[in-house]
Scaffold this active site. Structure first.
Site, PDB file in Angstrom:
ATOM      1  N   GLY A  57     106.217  62.152 -16.523  1.00 39.90           N
ATOM      2  CA  GLY A  57     107.109  62.801 -17.488  1.00 39.90           C
ATOM      3  C   GLY A  57     108.249  63.548 -16.844  1.00 39.90           C
ATOM      4  O   GLY A  57     108.368  64.763 -17.029  1.00 39.90           O
ATOM      5  N   GLY A 183     106.027  55.641 -20.269  1.00 43.43           N
ATOM      6  CA  GLY A 183     106.738  54.457 -20.768  1.00 43.43           C
ATOM      7  C   GLY A 183     106.153  53.174 -20.216  1.00 43.43           C
ATOM      8  O   GLY A 183     106.269  52.110 -20.836  1.00 43.43           O
ATOM      9  N   ASN A 247     120.264  49.780 -16.312  1.00 43.59           N
ATOM     10  CA  ASN A 247     120.415  50.959 -17.149  1.00 43.59           C
ATOM     11  C   ASN A 247     120.304  50.514 -18.612  1.00 43.59           C
ATOM     12  O   ASN A 247     120.981  49.569 -19.022  1.00 43.59           O
ATOM     13  CB  ASN A 247     121.777  51.615 -16.876  1.00 43.59           C
ATOM     14  N   HIS A 272     114.219  63.733 -22.142  1.00 40.90           N
ATOM     15  CA  HIS A 272     113.969  65.148 -22.446  1.00 40.90           C
ATOM     16  C   HIS A 272     114.604  66.042 -21.390  1.00 40.90           C
ATOM     17  O   HIS A 272     114.762  67.242 -21.617  1.00 40.90           O
ATOM     18  CB  HIS A 272     112.456  65.418 -22.508  1.00 40.90           C
ATOM     19  N   TYR A 278     116.865  61.712 -17.092  1.00 40.40           N
ATOM     20  CA  TYR A 278     117.699  60.580 -17.523  1.00 40.40           C
ATOM     21  C   TYR A 278     118.710  60.210 -16.433  1.00 40.40           C
ATOM     22  O   TYR A 278     119.277  61.091 -15.773  1.00 40.40           O
ATOM     23  CB  TYR A 278     118.439  60.977 -18.797  1.00 40.40           C
ATOM     24  N   TYR A 327     110.957  57.689 -29.686  1.00 40.17           N
ATOM     25  CA  TYR A 327     109.598  57.708 -29.167  1.00 40.17           C
ATOM     26  C   TYR A 327     109.261  58.995 -28.408  1.00 40.17           C
ATOM     27  O   TYR A 327     108.628  58.982 -27.357  1.00 40.17           O
ATOM     28  CB  TYR A 327     109.299  56.453 -28.328  1.00 40.17           C
ATOM     29  N   CYS A 415      90.760  56.874 -26.598  1.00 42.15           N
ATOM     30  CA  CYS A 415      90.427  56.278 -27.870  1.00 42.15           C
ATOM     31  C   CYS A 415      90.683  57.322 -28.955  1.00 42.15           C
ATOM     32  O   CYS A 415      90.216  58.444 -28.836  1.00 42.15           O
ATOM     33  CB  CYS A 415      88.966  55.908 -27.730  1.00 42.15           C
TER      34      CYS A 415
HETATM   35  P1  NAD Z   1     108.873  59.186 -16.195  1.00 39.62           P
HETATM   36  O1  NAD Z   1     109.812  60.180 -15.649  1.00 39.62           O
HETATM   37  O2  NAD Z   1     107.642  58.865 -15.434  1.00 39.62           O
HETATM   38  O3  NAD Z   1     109.653  57.829 -16.452  1.00 39.62           O
HETATM   39  C1  NAD Z   1     110.936  57.757 -17.021  1.00 39.62           C
HETATM   40  C2  NAD Z   1     111.586  56.467 -16.568  1.00 39.62           C
HETATM   41  O4  NAD Z   1     112.859  56.337 -17.167  1.00 39.62           O
HETATM   42  C3  NAD Z   1     111.794  56.414 -15.060  1.00 39.62           C
HETATM   43  O5  NAD Z   1     111.115  55.292 -14.553  1.00 39.62           O
HETATM   44  C4  NAD Z   1     113.315  56.316 -14.899  1.00 39.62           C
HETATM   45  O6  NAD Z   1     113.682  55.504 -13.813  1.00 39.62           O
HETATM   46  C5  NAD Z   1     113.718  55.701 -16.222  1.00 39.62           C
HETATM   47  N1  NAD Z   1     115.110  55.965 -16.625  1.00 39.62           N
HETATM   48  C6  NAD Z   1     115.758  57.152 -16.701  1.00 39.62           C
HETATM   49  N2  NAD Z   1     116.982  56.977 -17.196  1.00 39.62           N
HETATM   50  C7  NAD Z   1     117.133  55.653 -17.447  1.00 39.62           C
HETATM   51  C8  NAD Z   1     118.163  54.855 -18.003  1.00 39.62           C
HETATM   52  N3  NAD Z   1     119.303  55.382 -18.410  1.00 39.62           N
HETATM   53  N4  NAD Z   1     117.944  53.522 -18.121  1.00 39.62           N
HETATM   54  C9  NAD Z   1     116.793  52.954 -17.738  1.00 39.62           C
HETATM   55  N5  NAD Z   1     115.773  53.671 -17.201  1.00 39.62           N
HETATM   56  C10 NAD Z   1     115.931  55.000 -17.086  1.00 39.62           C
HETATM   57  O7  NAD Z   1     108.527  59.672 -17.665  1.00 39.62           O
HETATM   58  P2  NAD Z   1     107.344  59.164 -18.631  1.00 39.62           P
HETATM   59  O8  NAD Z   1     106.087  59.866 -18.289  1.00 39.62           O
HETATM   60  O9  NAD Z   1     107.322  57.686 -18.674  1.00 39.62           O
HETATM   61  O10 NAD Z   1     107.857  59.752 -20.009  1.00 39.62           O
HETATM   62  C11 NAD Z   1     109.010  59.204 -20.612  1.00 39.62           C
HETATM   63  C12 NAD Z   1     109.503  60.063 -21.743  1.00 39.62           C
HETATM   64  O11 NAD Z   1     108.606  60.001 -22.827  1.00 39.62           O
HETATM   65  C13 NAD Z   1     109.620  61.533 -21.387  1.00 39.62           C
HETATM   66  O12 NAD Z   1     110.758  62.072 -22.009  1.00 39.62           O
HETATM   67  C14 NAD Z   1     108.384  62.127 -21.938  1.00 39.62           C
HETATM   68  O13 NAD Z   1     108.546  63.497 -22.211  1.00 39.62           O
HETATM   69  C15 NAD Z   1     108.213  61.313 -23.190  1.00 39.62           C
HETATM   70  N6  NAD Z   1     106.820  61.232 -23.612  1.00 39.62           N
HETATM   71  C16 NAD Z   1     106.560  60.592 -24.766  1.00 39.62           C
HETATM   72  C17 NAD Z   1     105.246  60.496 -25.211  1.00 39.62           C
HETATM   73  C18 NAD Z   1     104.898  59.809 -26.471  1.00 39.62           C
HETATM   74  O14 NAD Z   1     103.794  59.868 -26.912  1.00 39.62           O
HETATM   75  N7  NAD Z   1     105.788  59.128 -27.086  1.00 39.62           N
HETATM   76  C19 NAD Z   1     104.223  61.052 -24.479  1.00 39.62           C
HETATM   77  C20 NAD Z   1     104.524  61.665 -23.292  1.00 39.62           C
HETATM   78  C21 NAD Z   1     105.810  61.723 -22.854  1.00 39.62           C
END
Ligand code: NAD
Length: 554
Positions: A57, A183, A247, A272, A278, A327, A415
């Site tokens: 995250g 993701g 990207n 976030h 990002y 999401y 689960c």
């Molecule tokens: P992470 O930091 O492990 O992964 C984010 C990915 O996004 C990285 O691999 C990065 O290279 C990529 N990235 C960043 N900017 C980009 C762009 N412009 N184009 C393409 N790729 C890009 O984070 P994560 O743990 O995978 O979490 C992702 C997001 O989801 C966070 O904002 C987190 O807070 C949120 N999140 C959502 C849920 C849910 O249930 N929906 C749960 C937890 C976290």
């Protein structure tokens, strides 16, 4: 084994690894469990970047720095049954007197007084070494790798299929950005739910990790190849997942030019955090890493503009027929700040697909086998299948998970279980430990993204029926309920999922060690915790939750 030997074997920075097996290193399972889970969070198989203690995250850390981590380990190795350890943003700050059924660890991460609660203030304090970003399960030591989000993502994608395509997802194209810690669950969840999936990430290493764990089928650096692969899969109606290095903003523009409109479009880049999450369009990942350090103000500005363009393209795809939903990464808010006035013209996934489950006290329940033996998880799966024979959805999920999910660190399972089910499952696990059917205790916890544990107006509490989206009394009550009930460790965080200033949330973990004491705690905690979800939604006026108040005589 003395302290130095323990550190040498399990915690030589940055090589972290949880002990496994039935032998204790701490004084009881109530302290051994948080110790193992903390080290598991940071092991190379689980954490996205152990060298910086980052679990997932964006910058979600398990401990503030290597020195604080060492001190936490020292405390957990010696902590007694009448003490509790206080953790302030990933650093141990004191011991308090407590009692055997009280939590052994009390954690507060990333909290700021509301008027100070923004990334700028947070970053200044973080640079001075005073605070740490705990995300949700990173700083509360119950992250279980990408599986943690897999079932939730699967439920979301499947529900999207039910709602918009009558359950017929074959041949439908789902596009998303971000294949990181959370993701990275999207490709597998999408193909399990029947879709063709195109995921875009700027960092090839992240996609390689998903290939390695078999969460994604194919990886390419060529847009044309990705397009051929998804079109080929579309022609023969086969589920397939493709990871494209790039990207997401740029790729959406190319898809748009080619008239390729995704059936479903969402995003899980770490939006976030506009500075350390990002990656803006127009610069390479390498350049981005340099610019972040050299000129954070310019970087942030670039990020916000890119997010505005990114969301603009998502809105364009929506106009052309895509089902678009947010999401949970706060992309819409930062796109709004970057100049996209209509950023909130599509909904978040909770009001779209998940809230009815929250009204039943359902959420991402998870458990971990401290033995380290995957066989123990199969035993817990079988026990649940026997205990819930009528729940065909659950049985199908468990059998699929056994086939498709490889272990990441300590063996674990997730689960979604609700009121009544969680308590029953917890007591069954405690009996499995007591009878020796599993080889060591089972840790039971959940994400902070749960039915009654979060205030997050752009995510879990978006669009509440009574307008109570931003009221954070609820997660505080959840924390107090789980502390009173005797969870083994509890946590209260700020900023998880959507970033600093946008959420407050509570976590709990309770250990089934086979004892009578554990059974008492499990009965209370696994009743109180889902009940909080029903109370929260009943109070907001949701009929399903009000019905469940009666059904469970709450
Ligand atoms: P992470 O930091 O492990 O992964 C984010 C990915 O996004 C990285 O691999 C990065 O290279 C990529 N990235 C960043 N900017 C980009 C762009 N412009 N184009 C393409 N790729 C890009 O984070 P994560 O743990 O995978 O979490 C992702 C997001 O989801 C966070 O904002 C987190 O807070 C949120 N999140 C959502 C849920 C849910 O249930 N929906 C749960 C937890 C976290």
């Amino acid at each position: 084994m003395n302290f130095s030997e323990f550190i040498e074997k399990y915690a030589r920075h940055p090589h972290y690894q949880s002990p496994v097996g039935p032998v204790l290193h701490a004084r009881s399972w109530q302290t051994e469990a948080p110790l193992r889970m903390l080290l598991n969070n940071l092991s190379a198989e689980v954490a996205e970047n152990p060298a910086e203690l980052i679990v997932y995250g964006g910058t979600g850390q398990a401990a503030r720095n290597p020195e604080a981590l060492k001190e936490i380990i020292r405390c957990l190795l010696t902590l007694g049954q009448d003490q509790s350890l206080l953790i302030q943003s990933g650093k141990p700050v004191g011991l308090i007197r407590s009692h055997p059924e009280a939590p052994r660890v009390l954690i507060a991460n990333s909290n700021l007084v509301p008027a100070w609660a923004n990334w700028d203030n947070f970053e200044k304090l973080r640079e001075r070494g005073l605070i740490m970003y705990g995300q949700m399960t990173a700083g509360s030591w119950i992250y279980i790798g990408s599986q943690g989000i897999l079932q939730g993502t699967y439920e979301t994608f499947a529900e999207c299929g039910n709602k918009y395509f009558n359950g017929k997802t074959a041949g439908k194209l789902l596009v998303s950005g971000g294949l990181g810690g959370m993701g990275g669950a999207q490709p597998l969840a999408a193909t399990m739910a029947g879709y063709i999936f195109l995921g875009v990430d700027v960092d090839p290493e992240r996609i390689k990790k998903r290939l390695h764990t078999k969460y994604i089928d194919k990886m390419t650096t060529s847009y044309e190849e990705a397009k051929n692969l998804i079109q080929g899969a579309g022609e023969n109606g086969k589920a397939l997942s493709v990871g494209l290095v790039g990207n997401i903003g740029d790729v959406l523009e190319m898809l748009s030019k080619d008239g390729l409109v995704p059936d479903v479009l969402t995003d899980q880049t770490s939006a976030h955090d506009p500075l350390n999450g990002y990656v803006p369009a127009g610069i390479s990942l390498k350049e981005a890493l340099v610019l972040r350090k050299d000129d954070p103000v310019a970087y942030r500005q670039k990020s916000l503009h890119s997010m505005a363009r990114h969301v603009g393209l998502m809105l364009e795809m929506k106009k052309r027929g895509s089902v678009v939903f947010d999401y949970g990464n706060n992309l819409r808010e930062f796109a709004r700040q970057g100049g996209e006035k209509n950023a909130f013209d599509y909904q978040g996934f909770v009001p779209e697909f998940i809230r009815p489950l929250f009204c039943e006290g359902k959420g991402p329940f998870r458990w971990v086998a401290l033995s380290g033996d995957p066989e123990d998880i199969l035993i817990t799966d079988d026990a649940l299948i026997e205990a819930f024979p009528e729940n065909t959805h659950l049985i199908r999920w468990l059998r699929e998970a056994e086939k498709k999910i490889s272990c990441q660190g300590l063996p674990a399972r997730i689960c979604w279980l609700g009121m009544g089910e969680r308590e029953k499952a917890g007591l069954i696990f405690n009996d499995l430990v007591k009878s020796g059917k599993v080889k060591a205790p089972i840790v039971i916890g959940r994400d902070h993204l749960d039915c009654g544990s979060v205030a997050s107006p752009y995510r879990e509490t978006e669009g509440m029926k009574d307008g109570s989206d931003a009221i954070s009394d609820w997660p505080l009550l959840n924390l107090m309920a789980n502390t009173s009930g005797g969870a083994t460790w509890v946590s209260f965080h700020h900023g998880g999922g959507v970033g600093i200033g946008y959420s407050q949330h509570a976590g709990m973990v309770v250990v089934a060690d086979g004892s009578k004491r554990a059974a008492n705690c499990l009965k209370r905690v696994l009743y109180n915790d889902p009940a909080m979800g029903i109370y929260r939604h009943a109070d907001a006026g949701y009929k399903e939750a009000l019905d469940n108040m009666k059904r469970f005589t709450l």
